[in-house]
Write an enzyme that holds these catalytic residues in place. Structure first.
Site, mmCIF file in Angstrom:
data_model
loop_
_atom_site.group_PDB
_atom_site.id
_atom_site.type_symbol
_atom_site.label_atom_id
_atom_site.label_comp_id
_atom_site.label_asym_id
_atom_site.label_seq_id
_atom_site.Cartn_x
_atom_site.Cartn_y
_atom_site.Cartn_z
ATOM 1 N N HIS A 52 0.814 -1.215 0.000
ATOM 2 C CA HIS A 52 0.000 0.000 0.000
ATOM 3 C C HIS A 52 0.842 1.257 0.000
ATOM 4 O O HIS A 52 1.614 1.484 0.938
ATOM 5 C CB HIS A 52 -0.934 0.021 1.208
ATOM 6 C CG HIS A 52 -1.990 1.086 1.113
ATOM 7 N ND1 HIS A 52 -3.190 0.877 0.480
ATOM 8 C CD2 HIS A 52 -2.017 2.376 1.531
ATOM 9 C CE1 HIS A 52 -3.912 1.998 0.523
ATOM 10 N NE2 HIS A 52 -3.222 2.919 1.163
ATOM 11 N N ASP A 54 0.476 5.588 -1.110
ATOM 12 C CA ASP A 54 -0.458 6.659 -1.500
ATOM 13 C C ASP A 54 0.189 7.814 -2.257
ATOM 14 O O ASP A 54 -0.318 8.940 -2.232
ATOM 15 C CB ASP A 54 -1.151 7.218 -0.246
ATOM 16 C CG ASP A 54 -2.366 6.386 0.157
ATOM 17 O OD1 ASP A 54 -2.350 5.819 1.271
ATOM 18 O OD2 ASP A 54 -3.296 6.280 -0.654
ATOM 19 N N GLU A 151 -9.000 2.171 -2.991
ATOM 20 C CA GLU A 151 -9.077 2.178 -1.535
ATOM 21 C C GLU A 151 -10.433 2.673 -1.053
ATOM 22 O O GLU A 151 -10.595 3.811 -0.629
ATOM 23 C CB GLU A 151 -7.948 3.034 -0.930
ATOM 24 C CG GLU A 151 -7.784 2.776 0.558
ATOM 25 C CD GLU A 151 -6.655 3.589 1.195
ATOM 26 O OE1 GLU A 151 -6.029 4.414 0.497
ATOM 27 O OE2 GLU A 151 -6.420 3.389 2.403
ATOM 28 N N HIS A 178 -13.137 2.739 3.100
ATOM 29 C CA HIS A 178 -12.064 3.542 3.684
ATOM 30 C C HIS A 178 -12.571 3.943 5.060
ATOM 31 O O HIS A 178 -13.081 3.061 5.793
ATOM 32 C CB HIS A 178 -11.704 4.734 2.788
ATOM 33 C CG HIS A 178 -10.433 5.404 3.231
ATOM 34 N ND1 HIS A 178 -10.409 6.662 3.802
ATOM 35 C CD2 HIS A 178 -9.134 4.974 3.214
ATOM 36 C CE1 HIS A 178 -9.158 6.980 4.114
ATOM 37 N NE2 HIS A 178 -8.370 5.978 3.773
ATOM 38 N N HIS A 224 -9.108 -1.118 6.824
ATOM 39 C CA HIS A 224 -10.138 -0.083 7.002
ATOM 40 C C HIS A 224 -11.531 -0.642 7.276
ATOM 41 O O HIS A 224 -12.405 0.086 7.741
ATOM 42 C CB HIS A 224 -10.237 0.885 5.815
ATOM 43 C CG HIS A 224 -9.140 1.899 5.785
ATOM 44 N ND1 HIS A 224 -9.066 2.972 6.654
ATOM 45 C CD2 HIS A 224 -8.054 2.005 4.986
ATOM 46 C CE1 HIS A 224 -7.986 3.685 6.386
ATOM 47 N NE2 HIS A 224 -7.348 3.129 5.387
ATOM 48 N N HIS A 245 -2.641 -2.971 4.561
ATOM 49 C CA HIS A 245 -1.832 -2.082 5.412
ATOM 50 C C HIS A 245 -2.463 -1.990 6.801
ATOM 51 O O HIS A 245 -3.111 -0.988 7.156
ATOM 52 C CB HIS A 245 -1.618 -0.702 4.775
ATOM 53 C CG HIS A 245 -2.856 0.069 4.382
ATOM 54 N ND1 HIS A 245 -3.850 -0.438 3.576
ATOM 55 C CD2 HIS A 245 -3.241 1.344 4.674
ATOM 56 C CE1 HIS A 245 -4.788 0.471 3.412
ATOM 57 N NE2 HIS A 245 -4.460 1.563 4.062
ATOM 58 N N ASP A 314 2.204 2.024 3.798
ATOM 59 C CA ASP A 314 1.285 3.182 3.907
ATOM 60 C C ASP A 314 2.008 4.515 3.732
ATOM 61 O O ASP A 314 1.533 5.567 4.175
ATOM 62 C CB ASP A 314 0.535 3.163 5.247
ATOM 63 C CG ASP A 314 -0.806 3.911 5.200
ATOM 64 O OD1 ASP A 314 -1.428 4.090 6.260
ATOM 65 O OD2 ASP A 314 -1.211 4.334 4.086
#
Lengths: 435, 337
Positions: A52, A54, A151, A178, A224, A245, A314
């Site tokens: 994961h 971002d 996500e 999420h 999540h 993650h 992450d």
């Protein structure tokens, strides 16, 4: 008198002590080097596949997805760029196509398509990257392989067709939520008030989503999701699932982390937990260090074994990271720590990439076994979708207009029949008359 | 005994007359032509019918036997339809709402349609795919997105979709007076990614601008000749000239309102559009864009997708080329490649 022991020891004693001290110091220093080198060699042979990242979100926030304005080799204000991925021995990275929960009931689908697009562009415009969509391509890639994940289920706006289209676009994993509930699954977070839950962590439509993801061969990501949703999914899914993650709840009791009983269920599912390195989940808010991060690995290994573990840093999805793990170049330091803790090379090869590849392959295998199954056509009831931004089309009319099939051939055939019957009639009449 | 010898003669005479009546050399020639050159139709709204009639639940529909649409598989076969651009259309009411999601759903339905009937359909993304499908005696299925509202003004979304795209609807009050700056960027991006620009439905001003801006040929996937029927959905002569200069194509729409500017029409009147475009700009820019299942009133003689050969017969009768070559083949757009 005081000098007697020294005089008794004499020169040889001093020399012995000195030499011992020298070797001890040398060993202490070089064994550190040796472990560090071991970590690097291991990661050269088994480049990390991280679950994961971002950076795509940062590209949007900082640069409005204008890739032409930056050089991905070296980007400021982020934790990820090509130079550091290389330094971190990253061989594969799942990039999240993430859009904020506040887009739910608005333009989440469009925004997600734009994030998918930016990852495509990133991975096609730089020769160091290579977009992959199969476990085989991921395993054999000699570059930094890019995978795409979505996500949050809000990105599909409760539409299985949208899910299928994301798959066509190369998305190979989706987190069901999420930090907000969807109409059909529950988040671990209570930041937003979308779709308040009442003992309904995975609805009928939610189960259809799981089923369709299995059929497509898309990994189901439970990071999540609430624990109830995770449990429901683990009961429903025919394929292994992942936490892309998330870390261990026992080590840091944050709701984003996974409690031991869920870890057990994950083990039975043959799934994978990819440990999140963000301070908030690793050190429960304190900055933390490599050691506390490694504690999560140790704990999960004790509960369900090293073969269920991966890494999902992450990076660029969170602000604070432990000392020594500030960005994607620091993974080797983590591996070094685990080596110090007597993790075997085989175990670490698994953590680095082999466990993920195994799970991905199994997800594809389930897809192959389900070949021939019809696509799931479940529609979410309007009362559950409750999205004011949806245009409601009239449901199908049971009484349909009839079509007028008017083939010229039919007309022509009629004429011919008439002619034939006229001929026959005349012939018979002539025969009768003549006889 | 005289009756015995005269009877067979009469009998055979009438049979010969009957055979003559059934023999249609032009039809044979039309079918031969269509067996050699794939008929590509620019626009069909069957996916919209799937949504309207079945909520996109294809498992409830059988395209082999459905009678409530202009289009089904037997009719496609009878019509010798070799390739079809299936419209991924969503209503304009979805603009500013969920147009993107609904468009994805329509694109998905085309994919599933092709998957569900693999013996009849083959999904195609390129001219090569079309020829491959033709060689396998399947109907190539391509996708055309019908309306720029489907991309919600997002080039990222454009890139993730494939095929045709449209700009401005001429019936809306003009906002940008044609193409906006963003609209021009959309055209350039479509050129860059190799997506055909479809000008059916745009205003005349946008037709002009788009033809100026586009570096690639453009198409009108389902529009007819304005000079024959002055409907704003049709293409004026000066635009036909520009399409010719750009090596583009105008795929004639069969909807009565665009053929005769009235509620009734017939096959011959559709052929008039072909004749006119050919006169003005040559047959190399003409194609078929029936708009089946997207409209309610279609001409007598062209009631459904099985009737294409009859239109070809009419065009042959009007002398699109003797012997059968050049002109007639041009209208089966192998030059769409």
């Amino acid at each position: 008198m005081l000098f007697w022991p020294f005089s008794k020891l004499g020169l040889s004693g001093c020399m012995f002590s000195g030499i011992s001290l020298f070797f001890f110091m040398h060993f202490a220093v070089t064994s550190g080097f040796l472990v560090e080198e071991k970590a690097l060699v291991l990661m050269t042979n088994y480049p990390l596949i991280d679950g994961h990242n971002d950076v795509a979100l940062q590209l949007r926030i900082l640069h409005d997805n204008r890739l032409s304005q930056i050089d991905l080799h070296n980007i400021s204000r982020v934790a990820t760029d090509i130079n550091r991925l290389r330094a971190g021995h990253v061989g594969g990275q799942m990039y999240a196509a993430y859009v904020m929960c506040t887009a739910q009931e608005k333009d989440a689908v469009r925004l997600t398509l734009e994030q998918v697009d930016v990852i495509h562009r990133m991975c096609s415009e730089y020769p160091e990257f290579e977009l992959v969509t199969t476990s085989h391509a991921l395993r054999s890639s000699k570059k930094i392989a890019c995978l795409i994940s979505v996500e949050g289920g809000h990105s599909i706006d409760s539409s299985l067709a949208a899910l299928r289209m994301f798959y066509r676009l190369g998305v190979r994993s989706m987190a069901l939520t999420h930090t907000c509930n969807t109409p059909w699954a529950e988040s671990s977070s209570e930041i937003y008030t979308f779709y308040p839950r009442d003992n309904n962590s995975l609805t009928h439509f939610g189960k259809a989503v799981v089923k369709e993801m299995n059929r497509l061969g898309m990994m189901i990501d439970l990071s999540h999701s609430s624990w109830d949703t995770a449990r429901a999914v683990l009961q429903t899914s025919q394929a292994p699932v992942i936490f892309s993650h998330s870390s261990a709840f026992t080590v840091c009791d944050h709701r984003r982390n996974v409690p031991d009983d869920l870890l057990q269920a994950l083990k039975e599912n043959k799934g994978l937990i990819m440990v999140n390195l963000h301070s908030g989940f690793v050190a429960c808010g304190a900055k933390g260090n490599i050691s506390i991060a490694a504690d999560h690995f140790d704990h999960i290994k004790n509960v369900i074994g090293a073969e269920s573990i991966g890494i999902g840093g992450d990076y660029d999805g969170a602000a604070k990271f432990p000392e020594g793990l500030e960005d994607v170049s620091k993974y080797p330091a983590l591996i070094q720590e685990l080596l110090h803790r007597n993790w075997s090379e085989a175990e670490l090869a698994g953590v680095l990439r082999l466990n993920f590849l195994r799970v991905f392959e199994q997800v594809e295998k389930v897809r192959d076994e389900l070949k021939g199954t019809l696509p799931v056509e479940v529609q979410i009831p309007l009362s559950e979708a409750a999205n004011p931004c949806r245009l409601v089309l009239r449901p199908p009319n049971q009484v349909i207009r009839s079509s007028s099939v008017d083939s010229s051939k039919v007309v022509c055939s009629g004429l011919h029949l008439f002619a034939l019957s006229a001929v026959l009639t005349l012939h018979c009449f002539y025969e009768v008359v003549s006889c | 005994m005289a009756g015995m010898t005269g009877g067979p003669v009469l009998w055979w005479g009438l049979c010969a007359l009957w055979l003559c009546c059934t023999a249609d050399p032009l039809k044979d020639r039309a079918l031969r032509l269509m067996a050699e050159t794939p008929l590509i139709d620019g626009h069909n709204d069957l996916p919209w019918q799937m949504r309207k009639q079945f909520n996109n639940q294809l498992n409830k529909a059988d395209l082999n036997s459905i009678q409530t649409t202009h289009t089904n598989i037997p009719k496609i076969k009878e019509g010798r339809l070799a390739a079809q651009f299936w419209a991924a259309y969503v209503p304009c009411d979805t603009q500013y709402k969920d147009a993107v999601r609904q468009t994805l759903e329509q694109i998905d339905v085309v994919h599933r349609m092709c998957q569900k009937y693999p013996k009849s359909f083959m999904f195609a993304r390129s001219s090569q795919d079309i020829m491959e499908a033709f060689a396998q005696n399947k109907t190539a299925g391509l996708i055309g997105v019908e309306g720029g509202h489907s991309i919600d003004s997002s080039l990222g979304t454009l890139r993730t979709m494939a095929d045709n795209w449209l700009v401005d609807n001429g019936s809306d009050p003009p906002v940008n007076n044609g193409l906006s700056k963003f609209g021009i960027q959309v055209i350039h991006e479509m050129n860059r990614i190799g997506m055909m620009l479809d000008l059916a439905h745009v205003s005349e001003k946008v037709m002009d601008q788009a033809l100026n801006q586009s570096r690639a040929p453009v198409i009108f996937s389902h529009s007819s000749a304005y000079a024959v029927c002055p409907h704003k959905r049709n293409v004026p002569d000066h635009i036909l000239q520009k399409v010719k200069e750009k090596n583009g194509i105008v795929m004639v729409n069969f909807y009565n309102e665009y053929v005769t500017c009235s509620q009734t029409a017939n096959l011959s009147q559709v052929a008039d559009h072909f004749d006119h475009i050919k006169r003005v700009a040559g047959s190399s820019i003409i194609g078929f864009g029936g708009d089946y299942d997207g409209v309610t009133r279609v001409p007598q003689g062209l009631e459904d997708v099985s009737k294409y050969p009859d239109l070809v017969v009419e065009l042959l009768r009007r002398g699109c080329g003797t012997p059968l070559t050049a002109d007639c083949r041009m209208m089966f757009p192998s030059h769409m490649r």
